[in-house]
Every structure is written in C-alpha cells, then in structure tokens.
Design an enzyme around this catalytic site. Structure first.
Site: not given
Ligand code: THU
Length: 137
Positions: A44-46, A91, A55, A88, A57
């Site tokens: 994940n890259v916020e 994804c 996410c 999620c 994915e």
């Molecule tokens: N996140 C993912 O990378 N994949 C998922 O399927 C669930 C959530 C990440 C998004 C965010 O950066 C962090 O988890 C918290 O929600």
C-alpha cells in the site's frame, strides 16, 4: 499448477516491508501466483490526501501488467503483523478482473475462491461488447 503458499506469504511479507503507510500506520503486502509461474506483489502507498491512497492490490495488478500480464491463480495478503488480511471490497473487484476462474485466496476463514469472496460479481463479460469473454478464463 502447484501452489506454494509459504513462498507466496514470504513474497507478501517482503512487499509489506516496502509499504508507505505514514497515515494509517497499517502496512499491507500482497502477492499472487500468475498462471505462467511468476509471482507478482505490491504494497500500500498512502497519500496526504487520504482518500486517494493506493491499496497493496493496486500495486500488485500494476506489477502484473508491467511484467507481462496473465491470470492470477493464487493470492495472499498480509498486514504488518504478517497475519492474513482480507482484500477490501474494491480490491476484490480488482483481483476478479485479473483472476483465472477459481483463483484461490488465503482468507481469515481458510482457502476460498475469488467467486466465493465476490459473489455474483460484475466483470468483463457483463459489458455489452463481451470483451471480457476472452479476457477472463
Ligand atoms: N489496505 C490495503 O492495502 N489493502 C486492502 O485490501 C485493505 C486495506 C490498506 C489501505 C490503507 O493504506 C491501509 O490498508 C489502512 O486501511
């Protein structure tokens, strides 16, 4: 094809270590086996604009396309404690698009198929031009 779940988990854990999650402090790593035997992964890259964070994915499917495409046949996602994490809802849709029918996922309640975690999915075949009939097999 033989699925080496330990190898997939290790790839997901490695990916998780690259996560950029300064806002949620919730690193995620995802890895998948492709039908040609290679493994693709992502983290994940916020973003300071929280809602546009990516996410793990997202990175994984980008990695898939960038390294030659193909269909996903097995998937593993971990959180920062290396525990299994469910993809999620959005994804699951991303994964569905690129999955082979019956793609397996490690879930918090055992191994399931993509169709079980995204029942009655909307997908490429539902588009009017039927483009997806050759896209998802
Ligand atoms: N996140 C993912 O990378 N994949 C998922 O399927 C669930 C959530 C990440 C998004 C965010 O950066 C962090 O988890 C918290 O929600």
């Amino acid at each position: 094809m033989e699925i080496n779940w330990a190898e997939l988990k290790a790839a997901a854990v490695q990916a998780m270590k690259h996560a950029y999650a300064p806002y949620s402090h919730f690193p995620v790593g995802a890895a998948a086996l492709v039908d040609d035997g290679r493994i693709v992964s992502g983290c994940n890259v916020e973003n300071a604009s929280y809602g546009v964070g990516l996410c793990a994915e997202c990175g994984l499917v980008s990695n898939l396309s960038m390294t030659g495409g193909g269909k996903l046949i097995a998937f593993y996602c971990v959180d920062g404690a290396e525990n299994i994490l469910m993809p999620c809802g959005r994804c699951r849709q991303l994964l569905f698009e690129h999955s082979q029918t019956g793609m397996l996922l490690q879930t918090t309640s055992g191994i399931k198929t993509i169709e079980e975690v995204l029942p009655d999915a909307f997908g490429p075949r539902d588009l009017a031009d039927g483009f997806g009939s050759e896209q998802r097999g």
